[in-house]
Design a protein around this motif. Structure first.
Motif, PDB file in Angstrom:
ATOM      1  N   VAL A 143       9.702   7.380   3.667  1.00 36.20           N
ATOM      2  CA  VAL A 143       8.674   7.572   2.643  1.00 36.20           C
ATOM      3  C   VAL A 143       7.705   8.664   3.063  1.00 36.20           C
ATOM      4  CG1 VAL A 143       6.785   6.459   1.391  1.00 36.20           C
ATOM      5  CG2 VAL A 143       8.901   5.204   1.823  1.00 36.20           C
ATOM      6  N   LEU A 144       7.325   8.663   4.319  1.00 41.02           N
ATOM      7  CA  LEU A 144       6.403   9.688   4.819  1.00 41.02           C
ATOM      8  C   LEU A 144       7.016  11.079   4.683  1.00 41.02           C
ATOM      9  CD1 LEU A 144       3.866  10.622   6.304  1.00 41.02           C
ATOM     10  CD2 LEU A 144       5.014  10.075   8.460  1.00 41.02           C
ATOM     11  N   VAL A 145       8.245  11.249   5.131  1.00 38.97           N
ATOM     12  CA  VAL A 145       8.889  12.555   5.075  1.00 38.97           C
ATOM     13  C   VAL A 145       9.088  12.995   3.622  1.00 38.97           C
ATOM     14  CG1 VAL A 145      11.010  13.812   5.620  1.00 38.97           C
ATOM     15  CG2 VAL A 145      10.004  12.269   7.300  1.00 38.97           C
ATOM     16  N   ALA A 146       9.494  12.065   2.757  1.00 38.74           N
ATOM     17  CA  ALA A 146       9.720  12.414   1.351  1.00 38.74           C
ATOM     18  C   ALA A 146       8.426  12.840   0.670  1.00 38.74           C
ATOM     19  CB  ALA A 146      10.349  11.233   0.619  1.00 38.74           C
ATOM     20  N   ASN A 147       7.324  12.143   0.943  1.00 37.89           N
ATOM     21  CA  ASN A 147       6.044  12.517   0.340  1.00 37.89           C
ATOM     22  C   ASN A 147       5.550  13.864   0.858  1.00 37.89           C
ATOM     23  OD1 ASN A 147       5.959  10.230  -1.220  1.00 37.89           O
ATOM     24  ND2 ASN A 147       4.539   9.125   0.088  1.00 37.89           N
ATOM     25  N   LEU A 148       5.769  14.132   2.137  1.00 37.03           N
ATOM     26  CA  LEU A 148       5.395  15.434   2.684  1.00 37.03           C
ATOM     27  C   LEU A 148       6.230  16.538   2.033  1.00 37.03           C
ATOM     28  CD1 LEU A 148       4.962  14.615   6.484  1.00 37.03           C
ATOM     29  CD2 LEU A 148       3.166  14.996   4.782  1.00 37.03           C
ATOM     30  N   ASP A 168       0.817  -1.213   0.000  1.00 41.10           N
ATOM     31  CA  ASP A 168       0.000   0.000   0.000  1.00 41.10           C
ATOM     32  C   ASP A 168       0.850   1.262   0.000  1.00 41.10           C
ATOM     33  OD1 ASP A 168       0.933  -0.201   2.591  1.00 41.10           O
ATOM     34  OD2 ASP A 168      -1.018   0.092   3.559  1.00 41.10           O
ATOM     35  N   TRP A 169       2.006   1.224   0.651  1.00 36.27           N
ATOM     36  CA  TRP A 169       2.872   2.401   0.676  1.00 36.27           C
ATOM     37  C   TRP A 169       3.379   2.744  -0.708  1.00 36.27           C
ATOM     38  CZ3 TRP A 169       7.859   2.111  -1.123  1.00 36.27           C
ATOM     39  CH2 TRP A 169       8.420   0.835  -1.227  1.00 36.27           C
ATOM     40  N   TYR A 170       3.518   1.731  -1.578  1.00 32.60           N
ATOM     41  CA  TYR A 170       4.104   1.973  -2.898  1.00 32.60           C
ATOM     42  C   TYR A 170       3.072   2.536  -3.868  1.00 32.60           C
ATOM     43  CZ  TYR A 170       7.123   1.261  -6.947  1.00 32.60           C
ATOM     44  OH  TYR A 170       7.893   1.468  -8.060  1.00 32.60           O
ATOM     45  N   SER A 192      -4.620  22.480  -9.007  1.00 34.46           N
ATOM     46  CA  SER A 192      -3.403  21.654  -9.008  1.00 34.46           C
ATOM     47  C   SER A 192      -2.733  21.675  -7.639  1.00 34.46           C
ATOM     48  CB  SER A 192      -2.428  22.158 -10.079  1.00 34.46           C
ATOM     49  OG  SER A 192      -2.991  22.054 -11.367  1.00 34.46           O
ATOM     50  N   ALA A 193      -2.712  22.841  -7.005  1.00 30.90           N
ATOM     51  CA  ALA A 193      -2.115  22.945  -5.659  1.00 30.90           C
ATOM     52  C   ALA A 193      -2.863  22.068  -4.671  1.00 30.90           C
ATOM     53  CB  ALA A 193      -2.111  24.403  -5.202  1.00 30.90           C
ATOM     54  N   ALA A 194      -4.200  22.102  -4.735  1.00 29.85           N
ATOM     55  CA  ALA A 194      -4.995  21.285  -3.816  1.00 29.85           C
ATOM     56  C   ALA A 194      -4.779  19.805  -4.068  1.00 29.85           C
ATOM     57  CB  ALA A 194      -6.476  21.641  -3.965  1.00 29.85           C
ATOM     58  N   LEU A 195      -4.720  19.411  -5.339  1.00 28.42           N
ATOM     59  CA  LEU A 195      -4.520  17.993  -5.663  1.00 28.42           C
ATOM     60  C   LEU A 195      -3.164  17.497  -5.185  1.00 28.42           C
ATOM     61  CD1 LEU A 195      -6.052  17.827  -9.273  1.00 28.42           C
ATOM     62  CD2 LEU A 195      -7.001  16.874  -7.160  1.00 28.42           C
ATOM     63  N   VAL A 196      -2.124  18.309  -5.378  1.00 26.54           N
ATOM     64  CA  VAL A 196      -0.783  17.911  -4.925  1.00 26.54           C
ATOM     65  C   VAL A 196      -0.753  17.759  -3.412  1.00 26.54           C
ATOM     66  CG1 VAL A 196       1.584  18.740  -4.641  1.00 26.54           C
ATOM     67  CG2 VAL A 196       0.508  18.811  -6.876  1.00 26.54           C
ATOM     68  N   ALA A 197      -1.324  18.712  -2.713  1.00 23.59           N
ATOM     69  CA  ALA A 197      -1.323  18.659  -1.252  1.00 23.59           C
ATOM     70  C   ALA A 197      -2.077  17.436  -0.749  1.00 23.59           C
ATOM     71  CB  ALA A 197      -1.936  19.946  -0.684  1.00 23.59           C
ATOM     72  N   ILE A 198      -3.230  17.163  -1.352  1.00 14.05           N
ATOM     73  CA  ILE A 198      -4.041  16.030  -0.898  1.00 14.05           C
ATOM     74  C   ILE A 198      -3.380  14.704  -1.254  1.00 14.05           C
ATOM     75  CG2 ILE A 198      -6.246  14.844  -1.238  1.00 14.05           C
ATOM     76  CD1 ILE A 198      -7.501  17.628  -1.661  1.00 14.05           C
ATOM     77  N   ALA A 199      -2.908  14.579  -2.501  1.00 15.36           N
ATOM     78  CA  ALA A 199      -2.361  13.297  -2.973  1.00 15.36           C
ATOM     79  C   ALA A 199      -1.053  12.937  -2.283  1.00 15.36           C
ATOM     80  CB  ALA A 199      -2.172  13.334  -4.489  1.00 15.36           C
ATOM     81  N   CYS A 200      -0.177  13.932  -2.065  1.00 18.75           N
ATOM     82  CA  CYS A 200       1.134  13.646  -1.462  1.00 18.75           C
ATOM     83  C   CYS A 200       1.070  13.618   0.065  1.00 18.75           C
ATOM     84  CB  CYS A 200       2.158  14.674  -1.939  1.00 18.75           C
ATOM     85  SG  CYS A 200       2.498  14.597  -3.710  1.00 18.75           S
ATOM     86  N   ALA A 201       0.515  14.665   0.662  1.00 19.09           N
ATOM     87  CA  ALA A 201       0.413  14.680   2.126  1.00 19.09           C
ATOM     88  C   ALA A 201      -0.601  13.660   2.614  1.00 19.09           C
ATOM     89  CB  ALA A 201       0.028  16.080   2.606  1.00 19.09           C
ATOM     90  N   GLY A 202      -1.591  13.340   1.773  1.00 25.13           N
ATOM     91  CA  GLY A 202      -2.603  12.366   2.160  1.00 25.13           C
ATOM     92  C   GLY A 202      -2.074  10.960   2.341  1.00 25.13           C
ATOM     93  N   THR A 203      -0.884  10.685   1.797  1.00 26.05           N
ATOM     94  CA  THR A 203      -0.303   9.349   1.996  1.00 26.05           C
ATOM     95  C   THR A 203       0.024   9.097   3.467  1.00 26.05           C
ATOM     96  OG1 THR A 203       1.939  10.161   1.522  1.00 26.05           O
ATOM     97  CG2 THR A 203       0.663   9.294  -0.338  1.00 26.05           C
ATOM     98  N   ALA A 204       0.059  10.160   4.270  1.00 20.71           N
ATOM     99  CA  ALA A 204       0.309   9.979   5.712  1.00 20.71           C
ATOM    100  C   ALA A 204      -0.782   9.145   6.367  1.00 20.71           C
ATOM    101  CB  ALA A 204       0.417  11.343   6.401  1.00 20.71           C
ATOM    102  N   ALA A 205      -1.953   9.072   5.735  1.00 24.95           N
ATOM    103  CA  ALA A 205      -3.049   8.279   6.284  1.00 24.95           C
ATOM    104  C   ALA A 205      -2.912   6.793   5.959  1.00 24.95           C
ATOM    105  CB  ALA A 205      -4.386   8.793   5.755  1.00 24.95           C
ATOM    106  N   VAL A 206      -1.963   6.434   5.114  1.00 24.38           N
ATOM    107  CA  VAL A 206      -1.785   5.044   4.698  1.00 24.38           C
ATOM    108  C   VAL A 206      -0.888   4.324   5.715  1.00 24.38           C
ATOM    109  CG1 VAL A 206      -0.931   3.526   2.864  1.00 24.38           C
ATOM    110  CG2 VAL A 206      -2.051   5.708   2.285  1.00 24.38           C
ATOM    111  N   PRO A 207      -1.333   3.211   6.283  1.00 24.32           N
ATOM    112  CA  PRO A 207      -0.521   2.528   7.310  1.00 24.32           C
ATOM    113  C   PRO A 207       0.881   2.173   6.839  1.00 24.32           C
ATOM    114  CG  PRO A 207      -2.758   1.648   7.275  1.00 24.32           C
ATOM    115  CD  PRO A 207      -2.651   2.568   6.099  1.00 24.32           C
TER     116      PRO A 207
END
Length: 433
Positions: free
Chosen positions: A278-283, A214-216, A373-388
């Motif tokens: 991975v979390l820090v890089a995606n953020l 799931d992280w990938y 585009s800004a909203a999508l990037v923020a949600i898609a990348c920072a949103g990965t923090a919700a993935v176990p």
């Protein structure tokens, strides 16, 4: 702990990658000038670029299969020779005095085909050349050298174009691939072949490896959205900078600040080792929402330039960190296929952004597409923090480095001990990658 460049296999690989990347960094500016000089048509340039991009996209999954079935060193060597021939052909055509579009387009298409097979071999070669805690530093070194080459490439292209002619830029690129191929002939790395299957079974297995983590796959979605948003910024940004922020110099400052940011991020990755890479890089990747927002709101030029530099620092940090984690978490027998799917999603997202950005801007103005585009990037990348899995993946376990440079370059060489895919999440989070 020894330095990665003290290991013969990695030193050869590093030199080859650095030289060929410098050659490649010269080409984009030279190609644009050469084609527009020869045809005076932006459509002709788009055609040439498409001839390189389309076969690359279509053949990337097949390139991943080939990279896993055969020794990636051999695949990389052959593709370097093919790309050298293609670039030298373009150079000769341009040096002939009256360049024709068709031979240039064909040569670029051949180069695109070769790159589809070459790109998936990059990560397996690094993984085979160096093991253990040195791999993070090795990936950071390669990324830093590549980013430095891209920073200086346009300037070198300008010197060549306006002194000797654009054809010599392609001759330089072709020569860089020949040097890289020569270095690869001396490279000795271990190859771990997988079980021979049908092409469809190999493709399916590679996709199954992607889906099983799931992280990938969630991170890949974020990375794809980032590439699409970057295309929007690169399409709309120059006009906004020129017309509303102070002129062409602002856009030039943004691009230079971005290049410096990418280089800074890759250097930082070799020293800063977060517990959750991975979390820090995606953020960090989510920071790209900042320049998109400042452009949308026509913020002062210094703030926009600084925001872009910070965002590109996040990109520079992500690249080596991501490569290191992927090389550690996936078995070597599937690494090329997994990498090919990563490249496919990233490359496919950019044309979507390039196509939709001007259409959306004509309908709603520049502000809307940039803010979306800004909203999508923020949600898609920072949103990965919700993935176990993203939160769970820690720094790979540090073991005594066992560089593969001493291994025999044959299919029968003993394989490295490696954990099963199901054990991928068992990590000591206090150990650096």
């Amino acid at each position: 702990m020894t330095h990665p460049l003290r290991l013969p296999a990695f030193r050869l690989l590093f030199l080859g990658r650095a030289i060929s990347t410098l050659g490649d960094a010269v080409v984009p500016a030279a190609l644009a000038i050469a084609v527009t000089r020869a045809t005076g048509s932006a459509g002709a340039l788009a055609l040439v670029l498409g001839c390189a991009m389309v076969p690359r996209l279509l053949l990337l999954p097949l390139g991943g299969v080939v990279g896993d079935r055969f020794n990636p060193r051999l695949v990389a060597l052959v593709t370097d020779l093919v790309r050298a021939a293609a670039q030298l052909a373009v150079g000769i055509e341009l040096l002939g005095g009256e360049p024709r579009l068709a031979p240039i387009a064909v040569a670029e298409a051949v180069g695109g085909v070769a790159s589809a097979f070459a790109m998936p071999t990059a990560s397996p070669l690094v993984a085979a050349a160096i093991d253990g805690p040195l791999r993070m530093r090795a990936n950071a070194l390669i990324a830093s050298a590549g980013n430095a080459a891209r920073l200086g490439g346009p300037a070198l292209a300008g010197v060549l174009v306006y002194t000797a002619g654009p054809g010599w830029a392609f001759v330089l690129d072709g020569a860089s691939f020949l040097v890289s191929a020569a270095l690869l002939t001396r490279l000795k790395v271990r190859h771990t072949p997988g079980e021979r299957r049908s092409l469809r079974a190999d493709l399916t297995q590679g996709w199954s490896e992607v889906r099983s983590r799931d992280w990938y796959w969630t991170s890949l979605i974020g990375h794809g959205v980032w590439n699409g948003a970057a295309a929007v910024l690169l399409t709309l940004g120059p006009l906004i900078a020129t017309r509303q922020l102070g002129g062409e110099g602002v856009w030039i400052a943004m691009t230079q600040a971005g290049a410096i940011g990418v280089l800074t991020g890759s250097l930082l990755a070799g020293r800063f080792r977060p517990r959750r890479p991975v979390l820090v890089a995606n953020l960090g990747l989510a920071l790209y929402a900042l320049p998109l927002t400042t452009l949308a709101l026509t913020a002062p030029a210094p703030l926009t330039v600084a925001a872009y530099a910070l965002a590109m620092t996040g990109l520079g940090f992500l690249s080596p960190v991501w490569q290191t984690v992927v090389q550690h978490e996936f078995p070597p027998q599937v690494l090329a296929r997994v990498t090919s799917y990563d490249w496919l999603l990233s490359l496919a997202a950019a044309p979507i952004g390039y196509t939709l950005a001007p259409l959306a801007a004509d309908t709603w103005g520049d502000t809307g597409p940039l803010l979306v585009s800004a909203a999508l990037v923020a949600i898609a990348c920072a949103g990965t923090a919700a993935v176990p899995g993203v939160r769970r993946i820690g720094r790979p376990v540090t073991v005594e480095a066992a560089p593969a440079s001493d291994a025999v370059d044959t299919a029968s060489a003993p394989t490295r001990d490696r954990e099963a895919p199901g054990d991928a999440v068992r990590r000591d989070p206090t150990i650096p990658a």
